[in-house]
Design a protein around this motif. Structure first.
Motif, short mmCIF file in Angstrom:
data_model
loop_
_atom_site.label_atom_id
_atom_site.label_comp_id
_atom_site.label_asym_id
_atom_site.label_seq_id
_atom_site.Cartn_x
_atom_site.Cartn_y
_atom_site.Cartn_z
N GLU A 227 0.79 -1.24 0.00
CA GLU A 227 -0.07 0.01 -0.13
C GLU A 227 0.91 1.13 0.06
N SER A 228 1.83 1.31 0.90
CA SER A 228 2.65 2.48 0.95
C SER A 228 3.59 2.82 -0.16
N SER A 230 2.86 1.53 -3.40
CA SER A 230 2.09 2.13 -4.48
C SER A 230 1.85 3.57 -4.24
N GLU A 231 1.54 4.09 -3.15
CA GLU A 231 1.64 5.55 -3.11
C GLU A 231 2.65 6.35 -3.35
N ARG A 234 2.82 6.02 -7.12
CA ARG A 234 1.97 6.89 -7.91
C ARG A 234 2.39 8.60 -7.65
N THR A 235 2.71 8.81 -6.56
CA THR A 235 3.18 10.17 -6.42
C THR A 235 4.42 10.40 -7.42
#
Length: 441
Positions: A227-228, A230-231, A234-235
């Motif tokens: 999850e982290s 992926s964030e 994306r950023t």
């Protein structure tokens, strides 16, 4: 070769004040473009004090940033120095950045492989700190090889050979260099906006037209969960897109080290096996996958990275690249004076092999550094004889530790306590795939 970063317009900066900017972010407000431009420029010049910037960084950690804020923050750090210009090398430029892991020697075979397929690869890399190895440390185990090149030398190597791997010069995103050091001592590292802008400011300033990010996930990586990661991916993809750089990211598994070798010269040997058409399956798979992404992002088709490894053209570029940077491609690599074997305690399936523990052991053997000024042992590290999913027999070698200083073995073995598990022969571990996800267009 380079474009100078433009100064902030003086008429726009007199209206700003560091305390007001800190207060805005402390109170969960959104910083304006002018505020961001001013504070980055003023901090780079020394007009904003470290304690003020550390307060602002902590406010960002606690309250985050919007996409426009992160984009402008990144742009301001790029403008704090020079931006490299590769116009004239005669090929589309493309690059890869990894967020760091254990046994991550992918740059070594990847850069010449992608160059052999028709791209220009200007790869500015760093040295290792702690349990993750540095690309430049690996290359520096090659006799004669130079990491520090002038801008003109970088350009000439890319133009003549197709790829260069070297250290970034001091005028590349100097604001990030100051802020990175500050974050390290003020507990403000763990912020996706600050991590992403730090990485992307350097890569955008590098001037490449396309960029592929390898975002590691697992115990041996900075991001421990999907999850982290992926964030963060994306950023960074959004930041590259906003800056006009075609950007994509792969999320890749760093629960277990890449390949079978961890340590500088050990990893060079493994990279050479890959360039010679062999090598561990996971290193080959990731090299080819990232290479395909880099070529697609650069708009290049016609030759596949797997073919470049098979037909020897990637090895030809490697040899030319090493020689162009003063290295001796045929010189023997360093070997450690002492080794110690860790045997499998029982027969069965290797269910896990913890990347962080292996990286820590390699570091304690001398392959890494605690401070930036520390020296490293070129030959130190860990050689793995089996990876998760493999069948082993009790008493067979599982790991071989390498160092020039035998007194280091004890602490390395302490790091390996609990680093692996062996389950019954009929069991099958539930393993994450090497490539977990893709983020991009």
């Amino acid at each position: 070769m380079r474009e100078e970063g433009g100064p902030v317009n003086a008429s726009e900066t007199r209206q700003f004040d560091a305390v007001d900017i800190i207060r805005t972010k402390r109170d969960r407000g959104e910083l304006s473009a002018g505020q961001i431009d001013w504070v980055i420029d003023a901090y780079t010049r020394g007009a904003v004090a470290d304690e003020q910037m550390s307060a602002l960084a902590m406010a960002v950690v606690l309250n985050g940033m919007s996409r426009p804020e992160i984009s402008r923050w990144t742009e301001a750090m790029v403008r704090s120095g020079t931006r490299m210009d590769w116009t004239g090398v005669g090929r589309p430029t493309t690059d890869k950045h990894s967020t760091g892991g254990v046994g991550d020697k992918i740059t070594l075979p990847l850069a010449p492989t992608v160059a052999a397929c028709g791209a220009a690869v200007p790869q500015l890399s760093g040295r290792g700190l702690g349990h993750t190895g540095g690309t430049l440390d690996k290359f520096e185990s090659i006799p004669g090889w130079r990491a520090s090149l002038s801008g003109t030398e970088m350009f000439n190597v890319v133009r003549d050979v197709g790829a260069v791997v070297c250290a970034a010069t001091d005028d590349l995103a100097p604001a990030d260099k100051r802020l990175y050091a500050l974050r390290d001592v003020t507990a403000t590292v763990e912020s996706i906006p600050l991590i992403a802008s730090s990485i992307m400011s350097k890569k955008i300033a590098e001037g490449t037209g396309a960029l592929v990010l390898d975002v590691k996930v697992g115990s041996g990586a900075f991001m421990k969960d999907v999850e982290s990661a992926s964030e963060l991916a994306r950023t960074m993809v959004d930041l590259g897109t906003d800056a006009g750089v075609r950007t994509a990211a792969l999320l890749t598994n760093m629960q277990t080290p890449l390949g079978l070798a961890v340590g500088n010269a050990l990893e060079v040997r493994e990279a050479l096996e890959v360039l010679d058409g062999g090598g561990p399956d996971d290193v080959v798979e990731l090299t080819v996958a990232l290479g395909r992404e880099m070529l697609a992002a650069a708009g290049i088709s016609g030759k596949d990275p797997a073919d470049a490894l098979r037909d020897g053209s990637a090895m030809d570029v490697w040899r030319a690249m090493i020689a162009a940077q003063g290295g001796a491609p045929d010189a023997p690599l360093p070997s450690a004076r002492e080794t110690h074997t860790v045997e499998a305690p029982a027969s069965g399936i290797v269910a896990s092999l913890d990347a962080y523990a292996i990286g820590l052991a390699s570091w304690r053997l001398g392959a890494g550094r605690s401070r930036k000024e520390d020296a490293v042992q070129a030959a130190a590290g860990v050689q793995m004889h089996a990876k998760p999913g493999a069948l082993v027999r009790g008493g067979e070698p599982l790991l071989t530790l390498h160092t020039d200083e035998p007194e280091r073995f004890e602490r390395a073995l302490q790091a390996l306590d609990g680093a692996f598990t062996i389950t019954p022969p009929d069991s099958r571990p539930d393993l994450l795939p090497l490539i977990i996800d893709r983020v991009g267009e």
